[in-house]
Design a protein around this motif. Structure first.
Motif, short mmCIF file in Angstrom:
data_model
loop_
_atom_site.label_atom_id
_atom_site.label_comp_id
_atom_site.label_asym_id
_atom_site.label_seq_id
_atom_site.Cartn_x
_atom_site.Cartn_y
_atom_site.Cartn_z
N ALA A 1 1.40 14.04 50.53
CA ALA A 1 1.68 12.79 50.92
C ALA A 1 2.02 12.27 52.29
O ALA A 1 1.46 11.33 52.63
CB ALA A 1 2.76 12.27 50.03
N VAL A 2 2.81 13.33 52.83
CA VAL A 2 2.95 13.28 54.35
C VAL A 2 1.53 13.10 55.14
O VAL A 2 1.27 12.29 56.11
CB VAL A 2 3.70 14.41 54.93
N ALA B 1 8.71 12.31 49.62
CA ALA B 1 9.29 13.47 50.09
C ALA B 1 9.64 14.58 48.57
O ALA B 1 9.63 15.81 48.81
CB ALA B 1 10.57 13.46 50.61
N SER B 2 10.05 13.80 47.54
CA SER B 2 10.27 14.77 46.42
C SER B 2 9.29 14.66 45.46
O SER B 2 9.69 15.00 44.06
CB SER B 2 11.54 14.03 45.92
N SER B 3 8.08 14.25 45.66
CA SER B 3 6.81 14.03 44.79
C SER B 3 6.68 15.57 43.95
O SER B 3 6.14 15.46 42.89
CB SER B 3 5.78 13.54 45.56
N ASN C 1 -1.86 18.58 58.10
CA ASN C 1 -3.28 18.72 58.60
C ASN C 1 -4.10 19.07 57.14
O ASN C 1 -3.89 19.74 56.36
CB ASN C 1 -3.49 19.86 59.02
N PRO C 2 -4.67 17.76 56.46
CA PRO C 2 -5.39 17.90 54.96
C PRO C 2 -6.33 19.08 54.88
O PRO C 2 -6.11 19.63 53.94
CB PRO C 2 -6.03 16.42 54.90
N LEU D 1 4.11 22.38 44.69
CA LEU D 1 4.89 22.83 46.00
C LEU D 1 4.20 21.94 47.27
O LEU D 1 4.80 21.29 47.95
CB LEU D 1 5.47 23.97 46.33
N MET D 2 3.02 21.62 47.04
CA MET D 2 2.03 20.99 48.07
C MET D 2 1.87 19.83 47.99
O MET D 2 1.77 18.85 48.70
CB MET D 2 0.90 21.72 47.82
#
Length: 264
Positions: free
Chosen positions: A215-216, A107-109, A244-245, A209-210
């Motif tokens: 990751a999700v 989440a913080s990547s 959605n990748p 920011l992306m």
């Protein structure tokens, strides 16, 4: 599946953090904070059911973003954020059974990406960014209502209810729409305005920011079709871009119409 929801929602919150919308938890719950300080992070994390062992590790990092809430001296405060983020990761490694799915890390990547991977590029742009980034962030917040929407989210009666029952990621997921609307506005705004002030800095910021969304989306893609369909249906349509990748790739490349495909 709960881990995917938790990671997804924490992603939205950490993107909001980097965009300058997080305020530390207030020690005295009876004190009414000033208008610009009404965000209740404690309620949000309790609504998500974030365990104490994780809070113990990540709260100093969250609290380090106080200056981002006022959007002042953002560039110079980044080093402190990087240091405390690294400390949070180290702490969680010691708590072996607290975050074995590495939800916080995913989440913080964006922070990890900025601090460890792209820090040299950001340092090269620092002279240009330092006098302009605070104004850019403030202007985009006025247009996109990120801080006010996150504050309203933390004060929502449904979120407060989820906090009192030990957390419910599904309730939280049902109320992410306005935050996603703010993100759909904030990301293009910051990208374009930073590019205008400091060449390529907007694209670098967007790329950073992306990262957690990527990751999700990978986590969601790896789920069984029934679970994947359930998550797609459960998450507000304004947030579906985040899992959605192909849409994320279009956004990263500057095609911001990919945010609004569900409205067409």
């Amino acid at each position: 599946m709960r881990n995917v929801f938790l990671s997804s929602i924490l992603t939205f919150l950490f993107i909001s953090t980097i965009s300058g919308v997080i305020e530390p938890v207030h020690d005295d719950k009876d004190v009414v904070p000033h208008e610009e300080q009404m965000l209740d992070v404690d309620t949000i994390f309790r609504a998500l059911g974030v365990p104490y062992c994780m809070r113990k590790c990540i709260d100093p990092f969250i609290n380090s973003t106080t200056s981002l809430w006022t959007m002042k001296n953002v560039v110079n405060q980044a080093r402190k954020v990087c240091s405390l983020h690294a400390q949070a990761l180290t702490c969680l490694k010691k708590e072996q059974f607290c975050d074995h799915n590495k939800i916080f890390s995913k989440a913080s990547s964006s922070v990890e990406y900025m601090c460890a991977t792209k820090h040299v590029l950001f340092e090269r742009m620092e002279t240009c960014l330092n006098p302009v980034v605070d104004d850019v962030m403030s202007e985009c917040d006025k247009e996109c209502y990120a801080r006010s929407n996150l504050t309203a989210f933390s004060q929502d009666s449904n979120i407060k209810f989820a906090a009192t029952v030990g957390g419910n990621a599904f309730i939280v997921a049902d109320h992410l729409g306005e935050l996603c609307t703010s993100l759909q506005c904030t990301l293009p705004c910051v990208t374009k305005r930073l590019n205008n002030k400091c060449a390529l800095s907007g694209w670098l910021s967007l790329d950073m920011l992306m990262q957690p969304f990527d990751a999700v989306s990978v986590m969601v893609e790896q789920l069984s079709p029934p679970l994947k369909d359930l998550i797609v249906k459960k998450i507000d349509k304004r947030c579906r871009f985040a899992i959605n990748p192909s849409r994320l790739n279009r956004i990263r490349n500057g095609d911001f119409t990919a945010f609004n495909m569900d409205r067409q």
